[in-house]
Motif scaffolding. Structure first.
Motif, short mmCIF file in Angstrom:
data_model
loop_
_atom_site.label_atom_id
_atom_site.label_comp_id
_atom_site.label_asym_id
_atom_site.label_seq_id
_atom_site.Cartn_x
_atom_site.Cartn_y
_atom_site.Cartn_z
N THR A 85 157.15 1.29 103.86
CA THR A 85 158.09 2.31 103.40
C THR A 85 159.44 1.73 102.99
OG1 THR A 85 158.65 2.76 105.71
CG2 THR A 85 157.05 4.24 104.65
N SER A 86 159.60 0.43 103.09
CA SER A 86 160.81 -0.22 102.59
C SER A 86 160.76 -0.41 101.08
CB SER A 86 160.98 -1.60 103.25
OG SER A 86 161.17 -1.47 104.64
N TYR A 87 159.62 -0.06 100.47
CA TYR A 87 159.42 -0.41 99.07
C TYR A 87 158.98 0.78 98.23
CZ TYR A 87 159.56 -5.10 100.93
OH TYR A 87 159.96 -6.24 101.55
N SER B 277 158.26 6.40 94.51
CA SER B 277 159.31 6.07 95.47
C SER B 277 158.71 5.80 96.86
CB SER B 277 160.32 7.21 95.55
OG SER B 277 159.68 8.39 96.06
N TRP B 278 159.55 5.35 97.76
CA TRP B 278 159.06 4.95 99.08
C TRP B 278 158.39 6.09 99.83
CZ3 TRP B 278 160.59 7.06 103.73
CH2 TRP B 278 161.68 7.94 103.68
N SER B 279 158.87 7.30 99.63
CA SER B 279 158.32 8.45 100.35
C SER B 279 157.15 9.09 99.63
CB SER B 279 159.41 9.50 100.54
OG SER B 279 159.79 10.02 99.29
N CYS C 251 149.63 -4.23 90.92
CA CYS C 251 150.60 -3.44 91.66
C CYS C 251 151.76 -4.34 92.05
CB CYS C 251 149.98 -2.76 92.88
SG CYS C 251 149.57 -3.84 94.25
N ALA C 252 152.90 -3.71 92.28
CA ALA C 252 154.12 -4.44 92.59
C ALA C 252 154.96 -3.62 93.55
CB ALA C 252 154.89 -4.74 91.30
N ALA C 253 155.78 -4.32 94.33
CA ALA C 253 156.64 -3.68 95.31
C ALA C 253 158.10 -3.99 94.99
CB ALA C 253 156.31 -4.18 96.71
#
Length: 125
Positions: A30-32, A52-54, A96-98
């Motif tokens: 959830t930091s990303y 978004s993170w959420s 995919c990417a963070a």
């Protein structure tokens, strides 16, 4: 460090569907914010969708709106890309990417800190 592993790619006929998954490990998921990109043969890598993170916010490239859906399950540390009504021009390696900019849903590759190895999607006509 975050490790990302994509799965779910394959060969599908035009008009079909695929769901890609990207499993994350390492730091707190959830930091990303998370994004999906793709690169077709002979072309630049391009943005597909971000979340978004959420999971409350999503953003899509114009060509994917209405066909692709990005989602995430933070309990499973996984982000998904549901792809419907696939076209031959969707053929590409999907990554995919963070991004540590966790509240943003950026289409810019430079805003992403970690990348997976990619999964091949091939759509036959």
């Amino acid at each position: 460090q975050v490790q990302l592993v994509e799965s779910g790619g394959g060969l599908v006929q035009a008009g079909g569907s695929l769901r890609l998954s990207c499993a994350a490990s390492g730091r707190t998921f959830t930091s990303y914010a998370m994004g999906w990109f793709r690169q077709a043969p002979g072309k630049e890598r391009e943005f597909v969708a971000a979340i978004s993170w959420s999971g409350a916010g999503t953003y899509y490239a114009n060509s994917e709106k209405g066909r692709f859906t990005i989602s995430r399950d933070n309990a499973k540390n996984t982000v998904y890309l549901q792809m419907n009504s696939l076209k031959p021009e969707d053929t590409a390696v999907y990554y995919c990417a963070a991004s540590a900019r966790r509240a943003t849903m950026s289409p810019m590759q430079s805003n992403y800190d970690y990348w997976g190895q990619g999964t091949q999607v091939t759509v036959s006509s």
